[in-house]
Write an enzyme that holds these catalytic residues in place. Structure first.
Site, PDB file in Angstrom:
ATOM      1  N   GLU A 148      -1.910   4.361   2.836  1.00 47.59           N
ATOM      2  CA  GLU A 148      -3.065   3.660   2.296  1.00 47.59           C
ATOM      3  C   GLU A 148      -2.970   2.242   2.849  1.00 47.59           C
ATOM      4  O   GLU A 148      -2.283   1.391   2.296  1.00 47.59           O
ATOM      5  CB  GLU A 148      -2.958   3.658   0.763  1.00 47.59           C
ATOM      6  CG  GLU A 148      -3.997   2.808   0.048  1.00 47.59           C
ATOM      7  CD  GLU A 148      -3.507   2.373  -1.337  1.00 47.59           C
ATOM      8  OE1 GLU A 148      -2.301   2.526  -1.628  1.00 47.59           O
ATOM      9  OE2 GLU A 148      -4.328   1.871  -2.119  1.00 47.59           O
ATOM     10  N   GLY A 202       0.828  -1.206   0.000  1.00 51.47           N
ATOM     11  CA  GLY A 202       0.000   0.000   0.000  1.00 51.47           C
ATOM     12  C   GLY A 202       0.859   1.252   0.000  1.00 51.47           C
ATOM     13  O   GLY A 202       1.953   1.265   0.554  1.00 51.47           O
ATOM     14  N   THR A 203       0.337   2.301  -0.615  1.00 50.02           N
ATOM     15  CA  THR A 203       1.107   3.541  -0.771  1.00 50.02           C
ATOM     16  C   THR A 203       1.370   4.232   0.553  1.00 50.02           C
ATOM     17  O   THR A 203       0.505   4.288   1.428  1.00 50.02           O
ATOM     18  CB  THR A 203       0.327   4.521  -1.676  1.00 50.02           C
ATOM     19  OG1 THR A 203      -0.214   3.806  -2.778  1.00 50.02           O
ATOM     20  CG2 THR A 203       1.228   5.640  -2.185  1.00 50.02           C
ATOM     21  N   VAL A 204       2.593   4.769   0.694  1.00 49.90           N
ATOM     22  CA  VAL A 204       2.925   5.627   1.831  1.00 49.90           C
ATOM     23  C   VAL A 204       3.410   6.955   1.267  1.00 49.90           C
ATOM     24  O   VAL A 204       4.257   6.984   0.371  1.00 49.90           O
ATOM     25  CB  VAL A 204       4.054   5.016   2.704  1.00 49.90           C
ATOM     26  CG1 VAL A 204       4.408   5.954   3.847  1.00 49.90           C
ATOM     27  CG2 VAL A 204       3.645   3.665   3.240  1.00 49.90           C
TER      28      VAL A 204
END
Lengths: 237, 249
Positions: free
Chosen positions: B51, B35-37
Site C-alpha cells: 500500500e 504503508g502496509t506490506v
C-alpha cells in the site's frame, strides 16, 4: 646414464595417471589407476587418487600430486564451512565451482586436472571435468590424465546413456586397464568409488586381476619363489 | 503497548531493567507507521503487495517503488524509512551476487534471509550505528520451492506462509489467516492480496495510495517480476468491487 636416473628421484611427484568419472542411472562412478611417478621412478605404485571432499562428493586428482592435494584440502575446508552454514549437504555443483575458482585464479602456479563427481538430492549423480586452465564443464562422463589420450576413441564407442551400476563399473575398470596397458605413466591397481543416494562404496581391483589386452603377458609370481621351492640348495637343478 | 523508557532509551547498547532495548522498539515503530506490506506463499509461488501512500499529487505514478528485485529469483517489499530500506535491498543484492560468484548457483532463499537478518542485527550492536528503521518481506523461489521470510529491525527473521507489516498489519493478518493458501495459485493470490490492501487502507486518515504488486511463481518462470498489467488491473477492479459490497452492507 647413472646421473640421469638419480636426477629423476628428486623431480616433483607427478601423477601420470588415468582418471575417469561416469554417470549412470542413479549415481556416479569414479575410477583411477594408482601410479605416482617422479620422472621414471615409480614413487608410489598403490596410491589413492580418489579423494573425499564431503560425504557425497569425491574427486579424482591428476597432474602435480602436491598441487592437487592442496586444492582438495582447501575445497574440503570451504565445503565443510558451507555445509554448516547451509544446514544440509553441499551440492556437487558447488564443490566443482570451488575447485574451479582455485584452479582458474591460480592457473599460473598450479598444474592440476581434476574430475569432481558426486550425488545430491537436487540433481542426482553429476560429473564435472576441471582441466588445466580452470574451465568447468558438466559432462555425462569425463576422462583425464596422461592415460586418457588412449581412451577418447574407446569412450566414443563404448559409452551409453543410462547404464546400470554394474555396467558402468565394468566400463570404468575396462577403460582404466586399457590405459594402463598403453600409458607408461599409469599403472598399478584400479580403484573405483561409487556414489549414489544410498552412500559411497569403494572397490579395488589388483593389477594381476585386470583383463589382458593385445600382446600383454600374464602376471606371475616373483622369481624369488624359486628359492622357496623344494630344493634347499640354490643353483641345483 | 507503548511505554516510555526514560533514561534507558538513549542508546542501542543499553538494556532497560526489564530486559528491553528501547531503541530497537522505537525503530519498529517507524515500520508500524508506514504503508502496509503484505506477502503470501501460494502453492506455486509468492505474491508481495504494498500500500504505497502517495505523499504528493505531483508524484509520477510508478515512482518511489517499494518492491525491489534482489536477484532473478527473489524480491523484497520494504516498509518504514525508505532510505534505510534502500540500504537493506542493496546489501541483499550484494550478498546474492557474491554467493553466486563463489558457489556457482543462485543463493538459497533461506541463506539470503539469514544474511539480511544478520546485517540488520549488526546495526543494533554498536552505539555508533542506529538500527534500521525499516522491515522487509522477502519472497523467493529456489530449488526447495517458494519461500517467504520477514526481517524486522531487531534482526529477527522468520519464515511465513503469510506476513504483513505496517499500518494495517493487524487486519491484514486476520484476512490472510482466512485464506486457504496451500490450495491457491498465485493468479488467485494476486486478487486476494489486492483485496486485502484495499481493505486495510484507511480512507479517512491516510492520503490516496497506489497499489504495487510483484510475484515470483511458476507462471513467471520462477523469476521475480511486477505482476503483469492486465492481471493488476483485474485485481484492482475486484478489490474495488469487494469494497463497495462491504460498504453496501
Amino acid at each position: 646414464m647413472d646421473r640421469d636416473a638419480t636426477a629423476d628421484v628428486n623431480a616433483p611427484h607427478s601423477m601420470g595417471t588415468t582418471i575417469i568419472g561416469v554417470t549412470y542411472n542413479g549415481g556416479v562412478i569414479l575410477g583411477a589407476d594408482s601410479r605416482t611417478s617422479t620422472g621414471l621412478y615409480v614413487a608410489n605404485r598403490a596410491s589413492d587418487k580418489i579423494t573425499q571432499l564431503t560425504d557425497n562428493v569425491y574427486i579424482c586428482r591428476s597432474g602435480s600430486a602436491a598441487d592437487s592435494q592442496i586444492v582438495s584440502d582447501y575445497v574440503r575446508y570451504f565445503l565443510h564451512q558451507h555445509t554448516i552454514q547451509l544446514g544440509q549437504p553441499a551440492t556437487v555443483k558447488v564443490a566443482a565451482n570451488l575447485v574451479r575458482l582455485l584452479s582458474y585464479n591460480n592457473k599460473n602456479m598450479l598444474q592440476t586436472g581434476i574430475i569432481v563427481g558426486g550425488w545430491d538430492k537436487y540433481e542426482g549423480g553429476k560429473i564435472y571435468g576441471i582441466p588445466l586452465g580452470g574451465t568447468i564443464l558438466e559432462q555425462p562422463f569425463a576422462i583425464g590424465g596422461s592415460g586418457s589420450s588412449y581412451l577418447y576413441g574407446f569412450f566414443d564407442q563404448a559409452w551409453k546413456e543410462g547404464m546400470t551400476k554394474d555396467e558402468a563399473e565394468q566400463l570404468v575398470v575396462k577403460a582404466v586397464s586399457l590405459a594402463i596397458a598403453r600409458d607408461g605413466a599409469s599403472g598399478g591397481v584400479v580403484r573405483t568409488v561409487t556414489i549414489n543416494s544410498e552412500g559411497v562404496t569403494r572397490n579395488f581391483y589388483p593389477g594381476d586381476q585386470l583383463p589382458l589386452w593385445h600382446e600383454e603377458v600374464e602376471a606371475h609370481n616373483s622369481l624369488l619363489d624359486i628359492l622357496n621351492a623344494s630344493s634347499p640348495e640354490p643353483m641345483s637343478t | 503497548m507503548s511505554s516510555i523508557g526514560t533514561g534507558y532509551d538513549l542508546s542501542v547498547t543499553t538494556f532497560s531493567p526489564d530486559g528491553r532495548v528501547f531503541q530497537i522498539e522505537y525503530a519498529a515503530k517507524a515500520v508500524d507507521n508506514s504503508g502496509t506490506v503484505v506477502g503470501i506463499k501460494c502453492k506455486d509461488g509468492i505474491v508481495i503487495g504494498v500500500e504505497k501512500l502517495i505523499a504528493s499529487k505531483m508524484m509520477l505514478p510508478g515512482s518511489n517503488r517499494r518492491i525491489h528485485s534482489v536477484h532473478r529469483h527473489s524480491g523484497m517489499g520494504v516498509a518504514g524509512l525508505a532510505a534505510d530500506g534502500r540500504q537493506i535491498v542493496a546489501r541483499a543484492k550484494s550478498e546474492a551476487h557474491n554467493y553466486e560468484s563463489t558457489y556457482g548457483e543462485p543463493i538459497p532463499i533461506k541463506e539470503l534471509a539469514e544474511r539480511v537478518a544478520s546485517y540488520v542485527h549488526l546495526c543494533t550492536l554498536y552505539w555508533w550505528l542506529r538500527p534500521f528503521g525499516s522491515g522487509v518481506i522477502l519472497g523467493g523461489y529456489d530449488r526447495d520451492g517458494p519461500q517467504l521470510y520477514m526481517v524486522e529491525p531487531s534482526g529477527v527473521s522468520y519464515r511465513y506462509f503469510g506476513a504483513a507489516i505496517g499500518k494495517g498489519r493487524q487486519s491484514a493478518k486476520t484476512e490472510i489467516e482466512k485464506l486457504k493458501l496451500s490450495e491457491m495459485t498465485c493468479r488467485q493470490g494476486v486478487i486476494e492480496v489486492a483485496k486485502i490492501i484495499y481493505g486495510v487502507h484507511d480512507e479517512a486518515k491516510d492520503k490516496t495510495f497506489e497499489l504495487e504488486m510483484s510475484w515470483v511463481c511458476d507462471e513467471s518462470n520462477r523469476q521475480h517480476q511486477k505482476v503483469p498489467e492486465a492481471l493488476l488491473e483485474e485485481a484492482k477492479a475486484a478489490a474495488k468491487s469487494a469494497l463497495e459490497e462491504m460498504d453496501a452492507d
